[in-house]
Structures are given as structure tokens and as C-alpha cells.
Design a protein around this motif. Structure first.
Motif, PDB file in Angstrom:
ATOM      1  N   ALA A 282     -15.237  -1.249  -4.697  1.00  0.00           N
ATOM      2  CA  ALA A 282     -13.634  -1.308  -4.680  1.00  0.00           C
ATOM      3  C   ALA A 282     -13.136  -1.224  -2.946  1.00  0.00           C
ATOM      4  O   ALA A 282     -12.253  -1.773  -2.754  1.00  0.00           O
TER       5      ALA A 282
ATOM      6  N   TYR B  54      -6.581   2.261  -1.590  1.00  0.00           N
ATOM      7  CA  TYR B  54      -7.831   2.392  -2.214  1.00  0.00           C
ATOM      8  C   TYR B  54      -8.200   4.032  -2.392  1.00  0.00           C
ATOM      9  O   TYR B  54      -7.994   4.757  -1.663  1.00  0.00           O
TER      10      TYR B  54
ATOM     11  N   ILE C  55      -7.814   1.102  -7.377  1.00  0.00           N
ATOM     12  CA  ILE C  55      -6.983   0.584  -6.316  1.00  0.00           C
ATOM     13  C   ILE C  55      -5.476   0.762  -6.826  1.00  0.00           C
ATOM     14  O   ILE C  55      -5.400   0.840  -8.147  1.00  0.00           O
TER      15      ILE C  55
ATOM     16  N   LYS D  82     -10.948  -3.864  -1.155  1.00  0.00           N
ATOM     17  CA  LYS D  82      -9.655  -3.502  -0.259  1.00  0.00           C
ATOM     18  C   LYS D  82      -9.765  -3.931   1.164  1.00  0.00           C
ATOM     19  O   LYS D  82      -8.972  -4.424   1.904  1.00  0.00           O
TER      20      LYS D  82
ATOM     21  N   ASP E 180       0.875  -1.312   0.004  1.00  0.00           N
ATOM     22  CA  ASP E 180      -0.032  -0.125  -0.153  1.00  0.00           C
ATOM     23  C   ASP E 180       0.790   1.164  -0.026  1.00  0.00           C
ATOM     24  O   ASP E 180       0.319   2.351  -0.118  1.00  0.00           O
TER      25      ASP E 180
END
Ligand code: PLP
Length: 365
Positions: free
Chosen positions: A316, A333, A343, A320, A37
Motif C-alpha cells: 500500500a 496511507y 488507504i 500511495k 488526502d
């Protein structure tokens, strides 16, 4: 006691959570977390950098305010004389420093979203505004609108990330040349340049042009390609006229001893880092192909260590959170203009790709 007025309404920047916080929150061992991330280097620091950190000579003494050892190594690495180079506690510190130097309350910067969220945040933190000229659907710049905004709002600073976060596209050289003709300072943020092209981005980067120009600044970081995100080491190349102002405006000891040792040791072992960058680029190719097979995803082309995907026909946000809660896989996200239901996935190790893709397939049904 009243705080400064503009801070009363400033929304906080939402940072990414580190391993130990995620681990405690989820009750999962860090080894069971796949962290994709924040575009960090999944291989961590080189063994030689770890050894250099373990053997630091003078951690009890204040660091060199001019970061001479690091800037010397950076000069060798970039081909830019060190008199144009300044190191920062991450590129983030240099972004903030530029805003503090240039912006009077009520003045503005120009940014082209979707892009790195710190540009508007730092401008607002410094009591200034941010004029936003959205990118086109393919993430290229909307030049006519930029020219219009420059004329109308007279921004002092223009921030362009190349590769851009979050889509990974590069600015075309001719477009940058056009921007450099504008009456403002262009800050080219090359945080991810080492993942672009074939040679650590050397032939694509514009950093070696900085000394020849009056209005180009190039920012870089060790956070991504060199795996030093946790140590906070960034740098920039700046026009000569700006250097005295930067020197007097920065915090005297902004680069701590560990950051300096780690940055210098990384540059002493660039060959090993190149191998890791190449590994990440090979994994990027594999990950793109795997993501193309997932029927609800549309991955975009990228020159960076992350892949932006449009999510179609499903929520989405739910994707996530299920990846995080059920599989320990963390991705970024977005749900903002230009990025509805998108994403962004950082390129990890092969085993990270395997876990991610299996989870994505499991969640297909
Ligand atoms: C485009 C861009 N610039 C700068 C940064 C910040 O880098 P640093 O870790 O050196 O502060 C990031 C980090 O995510 C980024 O995406």
C-alpha cells in the motif's frame, strides 16, 4: 534551557502538505494535482463567501472575542442557543482547549482507535496520557473493554468521532446513550456529520441534546462540508456549566476576522452548500463502485466524504507513493494497528475520480 519534560519525547504530529508545497516539491502545477488526502471540499468556497472576504469591513481591527455574528448564525443553523456555543480556530483548537482545561499531568483521556490522531496527540502535548481501547474489526466500539478501562483508569474525557475518521462509520444512538451514563465527559466529534444521512446530518446529529445534558460536548467544523479548511473555523456546543471556563481559557481573538466573515457568509448560503454536499455524496457513490472494481482494493461502507480501503496483495505504501509521483494523485496511507495496508481516499470531483481510477487501473499490472 530545559523544556518541559514530557515534550522531550513527544513525537511530532505529521500534518498534510498544502497545494503550494506539494506543487513546489513535485514540480507540478497545482491544477495538475489531485488532492484526496485531507477530506477537504474539492469545490472550494462559494462565490458569495469569496465576495464577502474581498469586502471585509474591518480587517485592521481586532475581531470580536465573543464571535457574536458567527455564533448567532450558528445558533440559527444548529437550533442550539448561542449561550452554549463557542467558536474555535478549527475544531482542533477546541480539542486542545478541552485538554488544557481538564487534564492535570498524569491524568488521561480515552480514545478508540483507529480514529483521529489529534486526540492522543493533544492529550500528550498537555502532559496527560491517552488510554486506547481499539475498535472491533468492523470499527464499532468494544463496549465491555471501554467500561473496564473507565473503571480502571478513570479517564476524564472520552473522544468519539462520528462519522469516524478514517472509516466513515457512525456511532449507534443506543451506544452513545450508554457512553453518556459513564462518569466522564463525552466529546462527540461531528466534523463530518453533514455528509451523513439525507439532511446535512441534522436528524443524526446529537448537537441539540447538549443543553439538556451535563456531560455531552459536540464539536463541528466548517473545514469539510463548507470548504473553509484553510480559514480555520470550528465550533462546539458545550454544557452551560462549562461555558464560563471556556470563555476565560480561550485566546481572546481566536477567531480572526476573515474566518468569522467566511463562516457567517457560508451559513447565509446554506442552500448552495447543500448542493455541493449532495454533489460530493453522489460522487461518493460513483467512487465506491469504481473502487469495488479494482481487484486489489476492499472499500468499506462510509457515511462521510472519504472512503477507507484495505489494500490486498500489494504494498500500500508503494501504491500511495506511485500515485503521487507518477500521477500527482494524493491519498492517505495508514500502516498502524487495525489499519495495516489501508488507504483513505477523499471524495473529489468527477474528474478527480476519473484520474484516480485510471491511475489505479494502470498500476494494477
Ligand atoms: C474527526 C476530525 N475531527 C476534527 C478535525 C479537525 O477539524 P478542523 O479543521 O476544524 O480543525 C478533523 C480534521 O481532519 C477530523 O478528521
Amino acid at each position: 534551557m530545559k523544556i518541559r519534560k514530557h515534550l522531550e519525547t513527544l513525537p511530532p504530529y505529521t500534518p498534510i502538505e498544502p497545494f503550494e508545497v506539494l506543487s513546489a516539491r513535485l514540480g507540478r502545477d497545482p491544477s495538475q494535482i489531485v488532492k484526496l488526502d485531507a477530506n477537504e471540499n474539492p469545490y472550494g468556497i462559494l462565490p458569495s463567501v469569496r465576495a464577502a472576504l474581498a469586502n471585509m469591513d474591518f480587517p485592521h481591527i481586532y475581531p470580536d472575542p465573543e464571535s457574536r455574528a458567527l455564533r448567532g448564525a450558528l445558533s440559527h443553523f444548529t437550533g442550539v442557543n448561542e449561550k452554549y456555543l463557542l467558536a474555535g480556530s478549527g475544531a482542533d483548537e477546541l480539542l486542545d482547549l478541552l485538554m488544557r482545561i481538564f487534564l492535570e499531568p498524569g491524568e488521561c483521556i480515552l480514545s478508540c482507535p483507529p480514529t483521529f490522531g489529534m486526540y492522543p496527540f493533544d492529550a500528550e502535548l498537555n502532559g496527560a496520557g491517552c488510554i486506547e481501547v481499539p475498535r472491533k474489526a468492523d470499527f464499532t466500539l468494544d463496549m465491555p473493554s471501554i467500561l473496564k478501562a473507565v473503571e480502571e483508569f478513570k479517564p476524564k474525557l472520552l473522544f468519539i468521532a462520528s462519522p469516524n475518521n478514517p472509516d466513515g462509520s457512525l456511532i449507534q444512538p443506543a451506544v452513545l446513550d450508554e457512553l453518556l451514563l459513564l462518569p466522564l465527559l463525552v466529546i462527540l466529534d461531528e466534523a463530518y456529520i453533514e455528509f451523513a444521512g439525507e439532511d446535512l446530518g441534522v436528524s443524526i446529529s446529537r448537537i441539540r441534546e447538549v443543553p439538556m445534558r451535563e456531560n455531552l460536548i459536540v464539536l463541528r467544523t466548517f473545514s469539510k462540508w463548507a470548504g473553509l479548511a484553510g480559514l480555520r473555523v470550528g465550533y462546539g456546543a458545550f454544557p452551560e456549566w462549562l461555558m464560563p471556563i471556556l470563555w476565560k481559557s480561550k485566546q481572546p481573538y481566536n477567531i480572526n476576522v476573515a474566518a468569522s466573515v467566511a463562516g457567517t457568509a457560508s451559513l447565509a448560503n446554506v442552500g448552495e452548500l447543500v448542493e455541493l454536499v449532495e454533489k460530493i455524496k453522489r460522487e461518493r457513490t460513483r467512487l465506491v463502485s469504481a473502487l469495488q472494481e479494482i481487484k486489489y482494493l476492499k472499500p468499506y461502507p462510509t457515511q462521510s466524504n472519504f472512503i477507507l480501503c484495505q489494500v490486498n496483495g500489494r504494498d500500500a505504501a508503494e501504491l500511495k507513493s506511485r500515485l503521487a509521483e507518477e500521477y500527482g494523485v494524493f491519498i492517505r496511507y495508514f500502516n498502524k494497528p487495525g489499519l495495516r495496508d489501508h488507504i483513505r481516499i477523499s471524495v473529489g470531483r468527477p474528474q478527480d475520480t476519473d484520474i484516480l481510477i485510471k491511475a489505479m487501473k494502470d498500476l494494477s499490472g
